[in-house]
Design an enzyme around this catalytic site. Sequence first.
Site, PDB file in Angstrom:
ATOM      1  CB  CYS A 120      49.496 -21.576 -22.531  1.00 53.55           C
ATOM      2  SG  CYS A 120      51.180 -22.532 -23.592  1.00 53.55           S
ATOM      3  CB  CYS A 179      52.963 -20.494 -24.980  1.00 57.23           C
ATOM      4  SG  CYS A 179      51.123 -21.080 -25.441  1.00 57.23           S
ATOM      5  CG  ASP A 180      53.532 -16.914 -22.259  1.00 61.06           C
ATOM      6  OD1 ASP A 180      53.425 -17.073 -23.253  1.00 61.06           O
ATOM      7  OD2 ASP A 180      52.221 -17.401 -21.597  1.00 61.06           O
TER       8      ASP A 180
END
Length: 307
Positions: free
Chosen positions: A133, A136-137
Site C-alpha cells: 500500500c 499507507c507506507d
Amino acid sequence: MTKKYDVIVIGAGPAGMTAALYASRAELSVLMLDRGVYGGQMNNTAEIENYPGFKSILGPDLSEKMYESSTQFGVEYAYGEVQDVQVDGDRKLVKTADDEFEAPAVIIGSGSEYRKLGVPGEEQYGGRGVSYCAVCDGAFFKNEDVVVVGGGDSAIEEATYLANLAKKVTVIHRRDTLRAQKILQERAFARDNIDFIWNTNVTEILGNDQKVSGVALKNNQTGETSEFPTAGIFIYVGILPITGAFSHLGITDEQGWIVTNDQMETAVPGIFAVGDVRKKHLRQITTAVGDGGVAGQAVFDYVESVK
Ligand code: FAD
C-alpha cells in the site's frame, strides 16, 4: 441474543455501502458490518480520477462521502469480522467472533486482497520495507530508492504516486510490456525518476534482519541473477477474493470468486454478492457501486417475496 434485520451487508467498501444505501432507502432494516475501516480499498488509493462527479478525489475522502450518503436512511453500521454464514431456508445467520445476526437476505461485498509474491523475506520484512500500500507506507520512504513489483494498473498508478515521495522508483516486471491502461503508462514513462527492469522476477527480499536492503532478481529470458539495492518494495502482483468465510456455501468458482447472475444473486436464494469479490471482468469503484445498486434493489424484491 440474535439481532434481526431485513438485510445484512458484509463489507463496507463502495459495493457494500451502495447496496446498503439502496436497501435502506427502500425502507428495509439494514446492518452493514466491516472488519476494518469503512471505504475498503478506497482507503489505500491516493488519487481517484475515474469516479464520475469528481475530477480527482483522494480515496479516503471518497470513502467518507460514500459513508455519509450510504448511512443517511438509517443503516446500522458495526465493526465485526464475519466468520460464518449459515443458511436455513429464508433464515440466514451471520456470525462474528462476538455476535450473531439474522436476516432473510445477505449481501456479500467482502472484496479482494493482495496476492503475495511468495518469496523468502516477504513475511520476515512485512512492515519493515515490504508493503502492499503506497498510500499507507509511501511517506516512510521520502527521498529513498524504492521498487514496485508488477505491471498492471495498481502497480503503475502507485509507482507514479511514489515518484512524488521517493528519490527513485524502479518498476520490476516479469514481462517486457505493461498491462496498465495507456494513460497510466504514459504518465509513468514521462517521469524522470521512474525506471523499469523488464523480464525479471524478484526471487528474494534481502535485509539486515531489521529492514529491507535489497532484492534478488532473476532475468527470466537470460537466467542472469543479480542483486538490486532498495529501501522498500511495494508489491502489486494481483488480487485474491476474500471468500474464506463463504466457501462452504457453494457459491464460488474454482478460484474462489463468487458467481452471480445480473441481479447479483448467487446460487443460494437470498444471498447476493457485489463488487470485487464477484467473478467479473472489471474491478473498479464504478463497477462496485453499480453492483451495489442492482443488489440493493434485488434484495428488496427478495425480502418482500419471503415476508
Ligand atoms: P473493497 O473496497 O475491497 O471493500 C471490501 C470490504 O469488506 C473491506 O472494507 C473489508 O474490510 C471488508 N471485509 C472483508 N472481509 C470481511 C469479513 N469477513 N467480515 C467483515 N468485513 C469484511 N478503482 C477505481 O475505480 N479507480 C482507481 O483509481 C483505483 N485505484 C486503486 C488503487 C489500488 C492500490 C487498489 C488496491 C485498488 C484500486 N481501485 C481503483 C480498485 C477499487 O478500490 C476496488 O475495485 C473497490 O474498492 C472494490 O470495492 P468493494 O466494495 O468490492 O471491495
